[in-house]
Design a protein around this motif. Structure first.
Motif, PDB file in Angstrom:
ATOM      1  N   GLU B  46      24.750  -2.327  38.690  1.00 51.82           N
ATOM      2  CA  GLU B  46      24.777  -3.310  37.573  1.00 51.82           C
ATOM      3  C   GLU B  46      25.996  -2.863  36.900  1.00 51.82           C
ATOM      4  O   GLU B  46      26.380  -1.765  37.118  1.00 51.82           O
ATOM      5  N   ARG B 279      17.449  -1.091  29.730  1.00 52.75           N
ATOM      6  CA  ARG B 279      18.688  -1.321  29.893  1.00 52.75           C
ATOM      7  C   ARG B 279      18.946   0.026  30.707  1.00 52.75           C
ATOM      8  O   ARG B 279      17.859   1.011  30.658  1.00 52.75           O
ATOM      9  N   ASP B 282      22.002   5.318  28.247  1.00 52.93           N
ATOM     10  CA  ASP B 282      23.173   5.679  27.729  1.00 52.93           C
ATOM     11  C   ASP B 282      23.946   6.881  28.279  1.00 52.93           C
ATOM     12  O   ASP B 282      23.121   7.874  28.485  1.00 52.93           O
ATOM     13  N   ARG B 295      12.112   2.269  33.377  1.00 57.91           N
ATOM     14  CA  ARG B 295      12.216   1.090  33.838  1.00 57.91           C
ATOM     15  C   ARG B 295      11.533   0.671  34.901  1.00 57.91           C
ATOM     16  O   ARG B 295      11.242  -0.445  35.522  1.00 57.91           O
ATOM     17  N   SER B 504      22.978  -6.484  23.720  1.00 59.71           N
ATOM     18  CA  SER B 504      23.733  -6.508  24.709  1.00 59.71           C
ATOM     19  C   SER B 504      23.929  -8.003  25.314  1.00 59.71           C
ATOM     20  O   SER B 504      23.528  -8.798  24.569  1.00 59.71           O
ATOM     21  N   GLN B 507      20.684 -10.066  25.665  1.00 61.53           N
ATOM     22  CA  GLN B 507      19.922 -10.216  24.499  1.00 61.53           C
ATOM     23  C   GLN B 507      20.603 -11.266  23.651  1.00 61.53           C
ATOM     24  O   GLN B 507      20.156 -12.131  23.011  1.00 61.53           O
ATOM     25  N   VAL B 537      19.251  -9.129  34.697  1.00 60.74           N
ATOM     26  CA  VAL B 537      19.027  -9.870  33.362  1.00 60.74           C
ATOM     27  C   VAL B 537      19.099 -11.425  33.604  1.00 60.74           C
ATOM     28  O   VAL B 537      18.387 -12.083  33.051  1.00 60.74           O
TER      29      VAL B 537
END
Ligand code: SF4
Ligand code: SF4
Lengths: 389, 668
Positions: B46, B279, B282, B295, B504, B507, B537
């Motif tokens: 992704e 997500r 980072d 996740r 994001s 969102q 997503v």
């Protein structure tokens, strides 16, 4: 001491501007999203220095915008009255700044003197106590007290340059203030409604912008001058005359400079109209006025801000040029343009007198530079795309 | 070990970091893979997982000094690329290794002819004379199947279509007969029929020249079509590597299996798609244990403590996961019996009914801007959508589907036609009446960045409709409604004072959904709402749209080019080509027995997992400009079944069943 406040046109507009700035500040304090960008500005050291310099200029400009007249008094300090016992005021209008810098204002010499000099700049015939005449550099009355020297009639150049600040700020801000609503309204109307509205506005600004600006300004100022000469009785004193001319200069500069911004805003609005959020709110049935207010205007504000600042600097500089050509502010008015204009002759004489030019230049430079730096920081802080969390 | 067994490119523990204001971002953090000569390795993952950075690192095109390669080595034909001098590397770049990018629009120089651009590379690396280079350039254009190469060579990029530009890019990349071609999302911005052409072309050239390809993509279906080896990336690392044959049957890393499960398809119509919450971490702050742990639906104690290493679970198949027997993907094999068919017939009176809708744009030319012609973006379309139904409008770019969507809502001016909504003729109302009616008809957009005003906070965005329609009394009540809506679409209501840029892409699309939900519409136009999103997503958004549809009895007009999304969400489908609907019917009818040759080609061209023996139909050329569409049937220049009569008159509508009809002379 009894005084009478004098409200000049430009004073009132400056008060208006100040009020709206304060209003905006109070409004933004209530909202976090408006407060936080300012906090970011506060973290930018360069911006704070520039802001401080700008602040000093503004304070000086504001002090110079509160005008009054003193009661006339005779030599013994007795207040004089006219034959009917009415109050008489002194003809000269003073400002708060004049009072604050009384010492500089009143320390006049006979003629030119270089910055911080102790003796006059050119030789003079002096009669000695014994009656002999000699030619020498005379001692100044106020030795080493003139930061930027004195001018031809012995006025302190620093004082004149300080007085020029108000003129510069007035030209720079009021012109934009006058033209801004017009430019924004026409620009976004053309972009938003398209069709005949767009055609009409485009037609107007193309026509207007093909007339040379100087020509427009010169003719308007000359017309005003003629009017003032024929109706001299309507203008009580020189200051009011000069101020009227300054005000109209702002208006006419505004009229000749709105087209550029209008054109940019029209293009930007056209672009924004394609944005999906505008279409989304149309689909939500939001009215035209609300769409303009919420979606278009906030998203063109950064362009307005940039062009206001660029214009500000440009206008301060334009004032100098116009005064130089003789269609700027009133020749009796203290302004950097007039100082530079006077410097034209002073640079041609031998030995040259450079401090008039230097003083005007330094103060002008400081104002323009700090305004640019500060506005850069403000713009970056308000652009959410650049903002870091 | 013999020399010729060595892979062409062997990346060992590559690490690439970027210095950012938040600390060191480890964009690529220890990835290893091999590409044998003449084979294709697909790097899948992704957005934000480090695929493109890997490619740039191999090319040594990382922007220094912000970024640097800290990694181990990249062995290409026996030499370590990381140890080469800058000059040596330039000789390899474009010569032995070349690269094509996603965006053909920006990777060609607009002020040079395409011939000059190809020749520049040839002359630089091959030291040929100008004349020889010219000859070679023509030949290259010929190879990438650009018609009339001798003429095209002196054209500028803006004169070419998107697919043509990508061909030119491939021609440039291949002009020095490189040993390795790196293709970074080469077909993502192209239409499916063109994508099929380009993929085919790359495969053919690979067979002919023996070039190895490193294909970077987010589209697993494309991988299925072309790759030999697959490496799945997550958070800067490889998490699963396998051969194609094994991968599509036995992939078993929880992330990979979830990705598969989140792909929409016809079989999953009656279920919710699996999604991956959260997500990608980072890159400046990777968690200590497994990077996927927060996740992962199968995470257990060990995952949070210990970082899983890549390990082989079978010859040629490795994963980075602590699970001993990770369950393999189920989708390729499992077929779910469909409980109910999608609603096939119209409810007695349709909610939206459009008759003979035409949207023409005038083309103005000359000093007086006189109208010289029209772009027929939408050219006589009838559709009707019942309550609670989803009609999908599919077609390639430029077919007028987006214009159509906006036209129905009267967001753009309509040339002629009638639109009835709830039996109200909305063509002939305006002003405040129209504004009130707008509440029932909403739109949602593709671009999660352009569809939200960057200067408004979320609560302002969502409550805009409430205010304009006078719902909710004061600000406090409205804020409560907004919070409720945010909760409904899966956003944290605590974020109502945030700006859109803090969210994001997924969102933001949720905010878009909350915005239209606020006014409780009956009908929503969804314009490519998922095409800018990653699959996991996309699955979340599709699930949400489906749930809302059931709860609120919404009708959707779903505009998309993604056929698998259509099969998942729509009940009815209409295929558009150059402003006209060429085929319509229920999902089953159109997808199982497509009538129109264009539909057949479209279905064949869209990559699809698990259909090996599928007959491919390759369409020539691209969608012509709607300014002057071809005479007769607009599709005839590309139609494989074209008949003489097709060139004269546009075909009428022929029914294949009660609900299925098509416009093609074949069914006369
Ligand atoms: S190691 Fe644990 S958290 Fe990571 S993928 Fe495997 S099961 Fe999930
Ligand atoms: S009408 Fe003719 S050209 Fe058009 S799709 Fe049918 S067969 Fe092909």
């Amino acid at each position: 001491m009894e005084i009478k406040l004098v409200f000049l046109w430009t004073d009132m507009l400056i008060y208006l501007l100040l009020l709206s700035a304060i209003g905006f500040a109070v409004y933004s304090i209530r909202f976090e999203h408006l407060r936080s960008p300012w906090r970011q500005v506060a973290h930018n050291r360069l911006a704070m220095v520039a802001g401080f310099v700008l602040f000093c200029y503004i304070i000086i400009g504001l002090c110079d915008s509160i005008h009054f007249q003193e009661r006339a008094a005779d030599e013994k300090g007795q207040i004089v009255k006219d034959s009917q016992g009415g109050i008489i005021y002194k003809p000269d209008v003073l400002s708060v700044l004049d009072i604050l810098v009384t010492s500089i204002r009143e320390n006049t010499e006979d003629s030119y003197s270089a910055p911080l000099a102790t003796h006059s700049y050119s030789m003079k015939n002096i009669t000695l106590p014994d009656g002999k005449q000699i030619r020498t550099y005379a001692k100044l009355k106020y030795e080493g007290k003139h930061l930027f020297g004195t001018d031809k009639v012995g006025m302190d150049v620093f004082y004149r340059a300080l007085k020029g600040i108000r003129t510069g700020i007035v030209i720079g801000t009021l012109t934009t203030l006058i033209m801004l609503p017009f430019a924004i309204m026409t620009g976004i109307m053309a972009g938003y409604f398209k069709g005949w509205v767009d055609d009409l506005i485009q037609y107007i600004y193309t026509t207007l912008s093909s007339i040379p600006g100087v020509l427009l300004i010169a003719s308007a100022i000359l017309m005003l001058q003629v009017y003032m000469d024929t109706h001299a009785d309507r203008f009580e004193n020189i200051i009011i005359r000069a101020d009227t001319r300054l005000f109209f200069l702002c208006v006419i500069l505004g009229v000749s400079s709105w087209t550029g911004l209008c054109r940019i805003l029209r293009g930007e609005t056209l672009k924004l109209m394609e944005m999906e959020y505008v279409q989304a709110s149309m689909a939500l049935g939001v009215g035209h006025f609300k769409i303009l207010l919420k979606h278009i205007i906030p998203n063109i504000m950064h362009i307005v801000l940039i062009s206001v600042v660029l214009d500000f600097s440009g206008l301060v500089l334009a004032e100098a040029v116009l005064s130089y050509v003789g269609v700027g502010v009133d020749p009796t008015m203290e302004s950097w343009g007039n100082m530079i204009n006077a410097a034209r002759l002073e640079l041609a004489r031998e030995p040259i007198v450079w401090w008039n030019l230097a003083a005007a230049f330094i103060l002008m430079f400081g104002l323009v530079l700090s305004a640019n730096l500060f506005a850069d920081a403000v713009r970056d802080a308000f652009d959410p795309r650049l903002r870091t969390k | 070990m013999k020399m010729n067994n060595d892979p062409l490119l062997s990346v060992k523990d590559l690490r690439t970091c970027f210095r950012t204001t938040n600390g060191l971002a480890r964009a690529v953090d220890g990835i290893s893979f091999d590409i044998p000569a003449g084979k294709t390795l697909a790097l899948v993952g992704e957005s934000g997982c480090g695929k493109s950075v890997t490619a740039l690192s191999i090319m040594r095109l990382i922007q220094e000094p912000a970024g640097y390669i800290a990694g181990d080595r990249i062995i290409f034909q026996g030499q370590d690329l990381l140890k080469l001098s800058k000059r040596k590397m330039r000789e390899i770049r474009g010569n032995r290794i070349s690269m094509i990018f996603q965006e053909p629009m920006t990777s060609l120089n607009p002020v040079m002819t395409i011939g000059e651009q190809i020749m520049e590379v040839i002359q630089l690396h091959r030291g040929l004379s100008k004349k020889e280079a010219l000859g070679l350039a023509v030949e290259m254009l010929n190879q990438v199947k650009i018609p009339d190469p001798a003429i095209r060579i002196s054209e500028y990029p803006h004169q070419l279509s998107g697919g043509m530009k990508q061909r030119v890019m491939i021609a440039i990349a291949l002009s020095c007969e490189p040993d390795l071609l790196i293709a970074d999302e080469p077909t993502t911005s192209l239409d499916v029929t063109v994508q099929a052409q380009i993929l085919m072309l790359m495969k053919e050239l690979q067979q002919k020249e023996g070039t190895a390809i490193l294909l970077i993509t987010h589209d697993i279906a494309v991988v299925y079509e072309v790759a030999d080896y697959i490496t799945v990336m997550y958070a800067g690392r490889a998490i699963e590597q396998a051969k194609r044959s094994r991968f599509f049957r036995h992939a078993c890393h929880p992330y990979t299996t979830r990705l598969f499960e989140s792909l929409p398809s016809m079989d999953k119509r009656n279920e919710q798609l699996s999604t991956i919450p959260g997500r990608v971490p980072d890159p400046t702050r990777y968690p200590e244990g497994c990077r996927f742990a927060d996740r992962c639906h199968l995470a257990f104690d060990r995952c949070n403590k210990e970082d899983p290493k890549m390990r082989f679970i079978e010859k040629g198949h490795s994963i980075a996961c602590h699970l001993e027997n990770a369950p393999a993907i189920s989708t390729a094999t499992a077929t779910i019996t469909r409980k109910t068919e999608g609603r096939a017939t119209y409810t007695s009176s349709p909610l939206v009914s459009v008759k003979d809708l035409k949207i023409y744009y005038p083309i103005r030319k000359g000093l007086l801007k006189s109208i010289v012609g029209h772009v027929k973006a939408v050219d006589g379309i009838d559709i009707s959508i019942g309550q609670g139904e989803t009609l999908a409008l599919v077609g390639e770019s430029g077919c007028g589907k987006t214009t159509m969507g906006r036209g129905i809502l009267r967001l753009i001016d309509i040339t002629c036609g009638t639109i009835h909504f709830n039996n109200i003729d909305i063509m002939h109302i305006s002003g405040s009446k129209l504004r009130r009616l707008r509440k029932d008809m909403q739109i949602m957009f593709q671009d999660p960045y352009g569809s939200l005003n960057p200067r408004m906070m979320v609560n302002q965005i969502i409550s805009e409709g409430l205010i304009s329609q006078g719902i909710g009394g004061n600000k406090k009540e409205r804020d409560n409604i907004v919070k409720e809506l945010m909760d409904q679409v899966g956003l944290d209501p605590g974020m109502i004072h945030r700006y859109p840029h803090e969210f994001s892409g997924g969102q933001r699309q949720r905010i878009g959904i909350a915005r239209f939900l606020a006014v409780k519409p009956k009908f929503v136009v969804c314009d490519e709402v998922t095409s800018a999103l990653d699959v996991s997503v996309q699955a979340q958004i599709l699930n949400l749209l489906k749930t809302l549809q059931q709860r609120e009895d919404l009708s959707y007009l779903f505009i998309t080019h993604n056929l698998s999304v259509v099969t998942y969400i729509a009940d009815l489908v209409a295929v558009m080509y150059l402003g006209k609907i060429v085929e319509r019917g229920t999902i089953r009818e159109v997808f199982d027995t497509p009538g129109h040759p264009y539909t057949q080609a479209l279905l064949a061209a869209s990559p699809c997992i698990g259909e090996d023996g599928r007959k491919k139909i390759f369409l020539e050329g691209e969608v012509p400009s709607p300014v002057n569409p071809p005479e007769g049937c607009h599709f005839h220049p590309r139609c494989p079944k074209v008949m003489p009569g097709c060139r004269k008159v546009y075909p009428g509508q022929y029914s294949l069943s009660e609900t299925h009809s098509t416009r093609c002379w074949l069914y006369e």
